[in-house]
Design an enzyme around this catalytic site. Structure first.
Site, mmCIF file in Angstrom:
data_model
loop_
_atom_site.group_PDB
_atom_site.id
_atom_site.type_symbol
_atom_site.label_atom_id
_atom_site.label_comp_id
_atom_site.label_asym_id
_atom_site.label_seq_id
_atom_site.Cartn_x
_atom_site.Cartn_y
_atom_site.Cartn_z
ATOM 1 N N ARG A 142 -2.133 14.390 -9.651
ATOM 2 C CA ARG A 142 -2.630 13.687 -8.460
ATOM 3 C C ARG A 142 -1.628 13.712 -7.305
ATOM 4 O O ARG A 142 -2.026 13.735 -6.137
ATOM 5 C CB ARG A 142 -2.927 12.219 -8.798
ATOM 6 C CG ARG A 142 -4.166 12.020 -9.640
ATOM 7 C CD ARG A 142 -4.398 10.533 -9.855
ATOM 8 N NE ARG A 142 -5.398 10.312 -10.880
ATOM 9 C CZ ARG A 142 -5.313 9.347 -11.794
ATOM 10 N NH1 ARG A 142 -4.282 8.508 -11.804
ATOM 11 N NH2 ARG A 142 -6.270 9.211 -12.684
ATOM 12 N N CYS B 72 -8.077 4.420 -11.630
ATOM 13 C CA CYS B 72 -9.251 3.548 -11.468
ATOM 14 C C CYS B 72 -8.956 2.301 -10.626
ATOM 15 O O CYS B 72 -9.810 1.874 -9.852
ATOM 16 C CB CYS B 72 -9.803 3.164 -12.836
ATOM 17 S SG CYS B 72 -8.540 2.771 -14.039
ATOM 18 N N GLN C 299 -7.601 -5.858 -15.535
ATOM 19 C CA GLN C 299 -8.249 -4.593 -15.877
ATOM 20 C C GLN C 299 -8.951 -4.661 -17.235
ATOM 21 O O GLN C 299 -8.461 -5.242 -18.200
ATOM 22 C CB GLN C 299 -7.220 -3.463 -15.858
ATOM 23 C CG GLN C 299 -6.609 -3.286 -14.472
ATOM 24 C CD GLN C 299 -5.696 -2.094 -14.310
ATOM 25 O OE1 GLN C 299 -4.811 -2.120 -13.475
ATOM 26 N NE2 GLN C 299 -5.909 -1.032 -15.064
ATOM 27 N N GLU D 140 0.954 1.994 -14.504
ATOM 28 C CA GLU D 140 -0.195 1.728 -13.622
ATOM 29 C C GLU D 140 0.239 1.234 -12.234
ATOM 30 O O GLU D 140 -0.355 1.606 -11.223
ATOM 31 C CB GLU D 140 -1.085 0.691 -14.311
ATOM 32 C CG GLU D 140 -2.484 0.586 -13.791
ATOM 33 C CD GLU D 140 -3.437 1.609 -14.416
ATOM 34 O OE1 GLU D 140 -2.972 2.550 -15.089
ATOM 35 O OE2 GLU D 140 -4.642 1.452 -14.205
ATOM 36 N N LYS E 134 1.312 4.004 -10.017
ATOM 37 C CA LYS E 134 0.182 4.832 -9.564
ATOM 38 C C LYS E 134 -0.504 4.169 -8.364
ATOM 39 O O LYS E 134 -0.806 4.820 -7.364
ATOM 40 C CB LYS E 134 -0.836 5.019 -10.692
ATOM 41 C CG LYS E 134 -0.357 5.943 -11.792
ATOM 42 C CD LYS E 134 -1.388 6.026 -12.906
ATOM 43 C CE LYS E 134 -0.813 6.745 -14.116
ATOM 44 N NZ LYS E 134 -1.591 6.534 -15.328
ATOM 45 N N HIS F 56 -12.726 -3.508 -13.289
ATOM 46 C CA HIS F 56 -11.397 -3.980 -12.915
ATOM 47 C C HIS F 56 -11.538 -4.900 -11.692
ATOM 48 O O HIS F 56 -12.132 -4.508 -10.675
ATOM 49 C CB HIS F 56 -10.484 -2.817 -12.541
ATOM 50 C CG HIS F 56 -10.125 -1.901 -13.680
ATOM 51 N ND1 HIS F 56 -10.440 -2.156 -14.991
ATOM 52 C CD2 HIS F 56 -9.435 -0.727 -13.672
ATOM 53 C CE1 HIS F 56 -9.967 -1.173 -15.749
ATOM 54 N NE2 HIS F 56 -9.363 -0.296 -14.978
ATOM 55 N N ASN G 260 -14.593 0.757 -13.691
ATOM 56 C CA ASN G 260 -13.454 1.655 -13.923
ATOM 57 C C ASN G 260 -13.838 3.017 -14.470
ATOM 58 O O ASN G 260 -13.212 4.020 -14.116
ATOM 59 C CB ASN G 260 -12.426 0.993 -14.840
ATOM 60 C CG ASN G 260 -13.025 0.408 -16.093
ATOM 61 O OD1 ASN G 260 -13.821 -0.524 -16.015
ATOM 62 N ND2 ASN G 260 -12.676 0.946 -17.238
ATOM 63 N N THR G 261 -14.871 3.114 -15.325
ATOM 64 C CA THR G 261 -15.191 4.450 -15.843
ATOM 65 C C THR G 261 -16.237 5.164 -14.985
ATOM 66 O O THR G 261 -16.522 6.333 -15.212
ATOM 67 C CB THR G 261 -15.681 4.415 -17.317
ATOM 68 O OG1 THR G 261 -16.882 3.662 -17.393
ATOM 69 C CG2 THR G 261 -14.637 3.839 -18.238
#
Ligand code: NAP
Length: 349
Positions: free
Chosen positions: A110, A149, A175, A201, A204, A241, A326-327
């Site tokens: 990323r 996410c 989360q 996390e 990120k 989240h 989140n997914t």
């Protein structure tokens, strides 16, 4: 837009994110799932014979797909990646080098300078990095990523407020368990508990958001100057989240202008009517007890980000609560939207 359905594949098809891809591709108007891959543990087995974790059934069209080896050069040209980061670190570049367009969820690439970290409502212009990436890496294919996410929900909220020049933000996340993959967090760790750290996390969120909101030219991306401090926690919610956000702006901004910016936020996916684009990418919920994961996480098929509790912050300027799936918007739905934008922009021709 009339296009033939294009065959696509999924790397890492057996995890929760891979399964979201399978579910969302089943009725997709532009893409057709024809190939799935996972580790050697799953290779050679029909999807119907593997554990299925989503509430909706495994789509009939996918039941007989056999899990293939993850061999670069095999499978369709366009592959969605739901690989874990360690595997993606080497496998995704190998697929890109072999000519695949890899539309990835994994964190491994990323922050690579020529890899777009795409939120189609916020930075569709970052796709101009794709030919630069191909030239720099000598690849016929490419890697395009979606954010972590928790990052995507914060980035969409701050992106809607970009005109007010956000300069500092504090975010604390709550989360869901599904964010940890399957089987994920042990039940004895999470039931009746809050775990106050999710490894890697916070960094990120702090770094990815600045790249997403940054300015792009042919030399790469100059990060947005906003400084972010994140605290990430795992809570016993299945999907969704929640994030408590405080933000400071370069100049005073009345709360009704913040609210108007949230209500009127829209972008290129909405203008292009992409199949996965939510009509309202941000939904403000007026009730003082919302958003809540159980009640609001499925808005716009999981693709909208909900915001509520906007109020003045006595430390920074404004504070509010953000919620996203989140997914879906945080993973498979985001990657599908990226692919739809790339197709609409003729980057998949
Ligand atoms: P997961 O449960 O760990 O699934 C990983 C997938 O990769 C499985 O299909 C696994 O196959 C496959 N795999 C593992 N090693 C492999 C190898 N050597 N070669 C080929 N395939 C291999 O992960 P997840 O939660 O679905 O997440 C997928 C990715 O999306 C991760 O990078 C994650 O960080 C990211 N993400 C997740 C979320 C979320 O909310 N869960 C949100 C955003 C981004 P087997 O089943 O055969 O082991």
């Amino acid at each position: 837009m009339m296009t033939p359905r294009i065959e696509v594949g999924v790397l890492g098809a057996t995890g929760p994110v891979g399964q979201q891809f399978i579910a969302r591709l089943a009725a997709h108007p532009w893409f057709r799932l024809g190939w799935v891959s996972a580790s050697q543990r799953s290779e050679g087995r029909h999807l119907a014979d593997l554990a299925w974790q989503l509430a909706q059934p495994l789509p009939d069209a996918a039941r007989d797909l056999v899990v293939q080896p993850a061999t670069p050069g095999s499978g369709p040209r366009i592959v969605f990646s739901a690989l874990d980061a360690a595997t993606a670190a080497t496998l995704e570049p190998a697929f890109a080098a072999a000519g695949h367009i890899v539309i990835s969820n994994a964190s491994s690439h990323r922050l690579d300078p020529f890899v777009p970290l795409l939120v189609p409502e916020l930075n569709p212009d970052h796709l101009s990095l794709v030919p630069v990436q191909q030239r720099e890496c000598g690849w016929r294919g490419a890697i395009v990523t979606n954010p972590n996410c928790s990052t995507v929900f914060l980035a969409m909220a701050l992106g809607a407020l970009r005109a007010f020049e956000p300069c500092k933000a504090l975010v604390t996340t709550l989360q869901a368990i599904s964010g940890a993959g399957y089987p994920g967090v042990a039940s004895l760790d999470i039931v009746g508990n809050v775990i106050p750290r999710i490894a890697g996390e916070e960094e990120k969120i702090e770094r990815e958001t600045r790249k997403i909101l940054g300015r792009c030219d042919e030399t790469g991306i100059a990060d947005h100057p906003v400084v972010i401090s994140a605290t990430t926690t795992r809570v016993q919610v299945v999907d969704g989240h929640t994030e408590s956000v405080s933000v400071a702006f370069e100049r005073p901004v009345p709360l009704d202008e913040v609210r108007h910016a949230i209500d009127s936020f829209s972008g290129r996916p909405q203008a292009l009517h992409l199949p996965s684009a939510p009509a309202h990418p941000l939904i403000y919920l007026d009730h003082p007890d919302r958003p809540q994961p159980r009640l609001d996480v499925g808005r716009e098929d999981g693709m909208a980000v909900c915001i509520g509790r906007l109020r003045a912050c006595p430390v920074l300027d404004a504070k509010f609560v953000v919620l996203g799936h989140n997914t879906v918007r945080g993973a498979a739905g985001a990657a599908l939207l990226n692919a739809e934008l790339m197709l609409a922009e003729h980057l998949l021709d």
